[in-house]
Design a protein around this motif. Sequence first.
Motif, PDB file in Angstrom:
ATOM      1  N   VAL A  55      -1.940  -6.750  -9.005  1.00  0.00           N
ATOM      2  CA  VAL A  55      -2.400  -6.303  -7.983  1.00  0.00           C
ATOM      3  C   VAL A  55      -2.496  -4.779  -8.009  1.00  0.00           C
ATOM      4  CG1 VAL A  55      -3.392  -5.498  -5.987  1.00  0.00           C
ATOM      5  CG2 VAL A  55      -2.651  -8.378  -6.239  1.00  0.00           C
ATOM      6  N   GLU A  56      -3.607  -3.582  -8.777  1.00  0.00           N
ATOM      7  CA  GLU A  56      -3.310  -2.659  -8.206  1.00  0.00           C
ATOM      8  C   GLU A  56      -4.531  -1.988  -7.313  1.00  0.00           C
ATOM      9  OE1 GLU A  56      -2.889  -0.111 -12.440  1.00  0.00           O
ATOM     10  OE2 GLU A  56      -3.394  -2.114 -13.578  1.00  0.00           O
ATOM     11  N   GLY A  57      -3.697  -0.491  -6.975  1.00  0.00           N
ATOM     12  CA  GLY A  57      -4.436  -0.079  -6.026  1.00  0.00           C
ATOM     13  C   GLY A  57      -3.767   0.242  -4.956  1.00  0.00           C
ATOM     14  N   THR A  58      -4.749   0.134  -3.803  1.00  0.00           N
ATOM     15  CA  THR A  58      -3.221   0.423  -2.278  1.00  0.00           C
ATOM     16  C   THR A  58      -3.573  -1.430  -1.703  1.00  0.00           C
ATOM     17  OG1 THR A  58      -3.894   2.429  -2.828  1.00  0.00           O
ATOM     18  CG2 THR A  58      -3.322   1.572   0.097  1.00  0.00           C
ATOM     19  N   PHE A  59      -3.136  -2.307  -0.836  1.00  0.00           N
ATOM     20  CA  PHE A  59      -3.536  -3.263  -0.421  1.00  0.00           C
ATOM     21  C   PHE A  59      -2.301  -3.474   0.476  1.00  0.00           C
ATOM     22  CE2 PHE A  59      -1.232  -3.149  -4.733  1.00  0.00           C
ATOM     23  CZ  PHE A  59      -0.014  -4.595  -4.056  1.00  0.00           C
ATOM     24  N   HIS A  60      -3.178  -4.578   1.768  1.00  0.00           N
ATOM     25  CA  HIS A  60      -1.685  -5.382   2.134  1.00  0.00           C
ATOM     26  C   HIS A  60      -0.772  -5.869   1.123  1.00  0.00           C
ATOM     27  CE1 HIS A  60      -3.850  -3.142   5.216  1.00  0.00           C
ATOM     28  NE2 HIS A  60      -3.160  -3.034   6.293  1.00  0.00           N
ATOM     29  N   GLU A  61       0.634  -6.038   1.351  1.00  0.00           N
ATOM     30  CA  GLU A  61       1.688  -7.074   1.277  1.00  0.00           C
ATOM     31  C   GLU A  61       1.988  -8.135   2.516  1.00  0.00           C
ATOM     32  OE1 GLU A  61       3.918  -7.496  -2.762  1.00  0.00           O
ATOM     33  OE2 GLU A  61       4.435  -6.091  -0.834  1.00  0.00           O
ATOM     34  N   CYS A  62       1.986  -9.390   2.184  1.00  0.00           N
ATOM     35  CA  CYS A  62       1.958 -10.513   2.913  1.00  0.00           C
ATOM     36  C   CYS A  62       4.651 -10.456   2.515  1.00  0.00           C
ATOM     37  CB  CYS A  62       1.817 -11.265   3.733  1.00  0.00           C
ATOM     38  SG  CYS A  62       0.211 -10.903   3.966  1.00  0.00           S
ATOM     39  N   VAL A  63       5.439 -10.903   3.164  1.00  0.00           N
ATOM     40  CA  VAL A  63       6.788 -10.923   3.163  1.00  0.00           C
ATOM     41  C   VAL A  63       7.122 -11.874   3.385  1.00  0.00           C
ATOM     42  CG1 VAL A  63       8.306  -9.157   1.462  1.00  0.00           C
ATOM     43  CG2 VAL A  63       6.241  -8.097   1.200  1.00  0.00           C
ATOM     44  N   VAL A  64       8.343 -12.243   2.733  1.00  0.00           N
ATOM     45  CA  VAL A  64       8.937 -12.843   3.183  1.00  0.00           C
ATOM     46  C   VAL A  64      10.604 -12.667   2.066  1.00  0.00           C
ATOM     47  CG1 VAL A  64      10.582 -15.437   3.803  1.00  0.00           C
ATOM     48  CG2 VAL A  64       7.536 -14.730   4.543  1.00  0.00           C
ATOM     49  N   GLN A  65      11.284 -12.840   2.391  1.00  0.00           N
ATOM     50  CA  GLN A  65      12.330 -12.041   1.905  1.00  0.00           C
ATOM     51  C   GLN A  65      13.923 -13.525   2.373  1.00  0.00           C
ATOM     52  OE1 GLN A  65      13.272  -8.196   2.796  1.00  0.00           O
ATOM     53  NE2 GLN A  65      12.515  -8.097   0.542  1.00  0.00           N
ATOM     54  N   GLY A  66      14.365 -13.939   1.724  1.00  0.00           N
ATOM     55  CA  GLY A  66      15.716 -14.989   2.208  1.00  0.00           C
ATOM     56  C   GLY A  66      16.963 -14.290   0.245  1.00  0.00           C
ATOM     57  N   SER A 119       9.626  11.473   0.683  1.00  0.00           N
ATOM     58  CA  SER A 119       8.273  10.661  -0.581  1.00  0.00           C
ATOM     59  C   SER A 119       9.510   9.695  -1.171  1.00  0.00           C
ATOM     60  CB  SER A 119       7.359  11.387  -0.575  1.00  0.00           C
ATOM     61  OG  SER A 119       7.426  12.372  -1.593  1.00  0.00           O
ATOM     62  N   GLU A 120       9.274   8.511  -1.070  1.00  0.00           N
ATOM     63  CA  GLU A 120      10.039   7.491  -2.482  1.00  0.00           C
ATOM     64  C   GLU A 120       8.982   6.231  -2.760  1.00  0.00           C
ATOM     65  OE1 GLU A 120      13.492   5.215  -0.275  1.00  0.00           O
ATOM     66  OE2 GLU A 120      12.640   3.666  -1.611  1.00  0.00           O
ATOM     67  N   PHE A 121       9.073   6.816  -4.123  1.00  0.00           N
ATOM     68  CA  PHE A 121       8.389   6.357  -4.912  1.00  0.00           C
ATOM     69  C   PHE A 121       9.812   5.157  -6.159  1.00  0.00           C
ATOM     70  CE2 PHE A 121       5.094   9.433  -3.973  1.00  0.00           C
ATOM     71  CZ  PHE A 121       4.070   8.745  -3.722  1.00  0.00           C
ATOM     72  N   ARG A 122       9.048   3.961  -6.367  1.00  0.00           N
ATOM     73  CA  ARG A 122       9.687   3.305  -7.119  1.00  0.00           C
ATOM     74  C   ARG A 122       8.928   3.369  -8.414  1.00  0.00           C
ATOM     75  NH1 ARG A 122      13.609   0.668  -3.912  1.00  0.00           N
ATOM     76  NH2 ARG A 122      13.432   1.059  -2.034  1.00  0.00           N
ATOM     77  N   LEU A 123       9.631   3.732  -9.543  1.00  0.00           N
ATOM     78  CA  LEU A 123       9.156   3.813 -10.975  1.00  0.00           C
ATOM     79  C   LEU A 123       9.792   1.911 -11.600  1.00  0.00           C
ATOM     80  CD1 LEU A 123       7.301   4.845 -12.813  1.00  0.00           C
ATOM     81  CD2 LEU A 123       9.418   6.177 -13.978  1.00  0.00           C
ATOM     82  N   ILE A 124       9.015   0.764 -11.970  1.00  0.00           N
ATOM     83  CA  ILE A 124       9.179  -0.525 -12.354  1.00  0.00           C
ATOM     84  C   ILE A 124       8.874  -0.306 -13.435  1.00  0.00           C
ATOM     85  CG2 ILE A 124       9.260  -3.070 -11.449  1.00  0.00           C
ATOM     86  CD1 ILE A 124       8.448  -2.474  -8.951  1.00  0.00           C
ATOM     87  N   HIS A 153       4.630   2.420  -4.510  1.00  0.00           N
ATOM     88  CA  HIS A 153       4.911   3.092  -3.273  1.00  0.00           C
ATOM     89  C   HIS A 153       4.717   2.040  -2.291  1.00  0.00           C
ATOM     90  CE1 HIS A 153       3.974   5.220   0.531  1.00  0.00           C
ATOM     91  NE2 HIS A 153       4.921   5.948   0.077  1.00  0.00           N
ATOM     92  N   ILE A 154       5.859   1.608  -1.169  1.00  0.00           N
ATOM     93  CA  ILE A 154       6.102   0.907   0.130  1.00  0.00           C
ATOM     94  C   ILE A 154       5.799   1.817   0.652  1.00  0.00           C
ATOM     95  CG2 ILE A 154       7.195  -1.338   0.821  1.00  0.00           C
ATOM     96  CD1 ILE A 154       8.290  -1.548  -1.656  1.00  0.00           C
ATOM     97  N   GLY A 155       4.859   1.243   2.178  1.00  0.00           N
ATOM     98  CA  GLY A 155       4.297   2.191   3.422  1.00  0.00           C
ATOM     99  C   GLY A 155       5.233   0.643   4.092  1.00  0.00           C
ATOM    100  N   GLY A 156       4.749   2.322   5.256  1.00  0.00           N
ATOM    101  CA  GLY A 156       5.521   1.350   6.601  1.00  0.00           C
ATOM    102  C   GLY A 156       4.870   0.002   6.921  1.00  0.00           C
ATOM    103  N   ALA A 157       5.549  -0.381   7.546  1.00  0.00           N
ATOM    104  CA  ALA A 157       5.371  -2.198   8.077  1.00  0.00           C
ATOM    105  C   ALA A 157       4.220  -2.090   9.402  1.00  0.00           C
ATOM    106  CB  ALA A 157       6.811  -2.823   9.103  1.00  0.00           C
ATOM    107  N   MET A 158       3.326  -2.931   9.432  1.00  0.00           N
ATOM    108  CA  MET A 158       1.857  -2.956  10.388  1.00  0.00           C
ATOM    109  C   MET A 158       2.967  -3.189  11.588  1.00  0.00           C
ATOM    110  SD  MET A 158      -1.006  -5.354  10.570  1.00  0.00           S
ATOM    111  CE  MET A 158      -1.783  -4.890   8.921  1.00  0.00           C
ATOM    112  N   SER A 215       2.003  -2.198   4.040  1.00  0.00           N
ATOM    113  CA  SER A 215       0.720  -1.613   3.057  1.00  0.00           C
ATOM    114  C   SER A 215       1.286  -0.772   1.799  1.00  0.00           C
ATOM    115  CB  SER A 215      -0.132   0.068   3.448  1.00  0.00           C
ATOM    116  OG  SER A 215       1.014   1.175   3.694  1.00  0.00           O
ATOM    117  N   VAL A 216       1.127  -0.986   0.575  1.00  0.00           N
ATOM    118  CA  VAL A 216       1.617  -1.102  -1.128  1.00  0.00           C
ATOM    119  C   VAL A 216       0.641  -0.325  -2.036  1.00  0.00           C
ATOM    120  CG1 VAL A 216       2.411  -2.271  -3.109  1.00  0.00           C
ATOM    121  CG2 VAL A 216       3.136  -2.692  -0.741  1.00  0.00           C
TER     122      VAL A 216
END
Length: 242
Positions: free
Chosen positions: A5-16, A59-64, A79-84, A98-99
């Motif tokens: 997905v490109e642009g600005t959107f929300h992202e749901c994440v679970v990590q383990g 400010s922080e960006f990730r170049l992947i 760019h990873i924004g703050g958590a909801m 937000s991403v």
Amino acid sequence: MVSRVEGTFHECVVQGIIQTEHVEALEILLQGLCGVNKERLRIHELCLKSSPNLGNGTSEFRLICDLEQQPEPTWTLRHIGGAMRGAGAEQLAVLVRSVGESKVSKQAFRLFNALGYRLDHELLRVGFSFNFQRGAQITVTVSSVNKMLKLHAIDEAVPVTPGLQLVEVTAPASADNYTEVAAAVCSFCEYLAPCVIYSSSPLVCLHRIILKSVVLAVASVKTRSVDRGCSDCSCCCRLSHV
């Protein structure tokens, strides 16, 4: 494999996390659950932070860089924004953040250096991913997170947490449907529970552990010469895939 997905959107994440010796069993489980073939994952990630003279906040960006893409690697700026936050977010068992993402050229690293951003740390993630539809467009990645012993030396990268690999389950969402997407992600994660150790409730704290390990590892190998290498654009020329 970065987000599709490109642009600005929300992202749901679970990590383990999972022990490396159980990754093969997890791969077999995912193959059956997802019904699609796995994709190889080899990502070079550079974390860029603004210098103090660019403003009060950092400010922080990730170049992947997706090293698996052919005929040449592709670059994505993330760019990873703050958590909801709020009562609604506290009731969710996943992280909603937000991403912003955009495809960029291989010149992006030079551009951000010219703008005053500096390389904070870099990682190499190696593993595999599954992309599929199950109540939402879900991506599962299983990867070894590796640190660089030398600037941009991806061939010499070593694991940050030997014997453990990072498992991430993510799905893009909007402000209107993040609740449903979060439920789909959480439901799918239950199938992986026998293999994956999720972080404590809410299931989103592992990133802090990994990041802390990376920062400590990078601090142990970062030298003044490395800093000087990124003070101008000369270090960009030492990226083998640029």
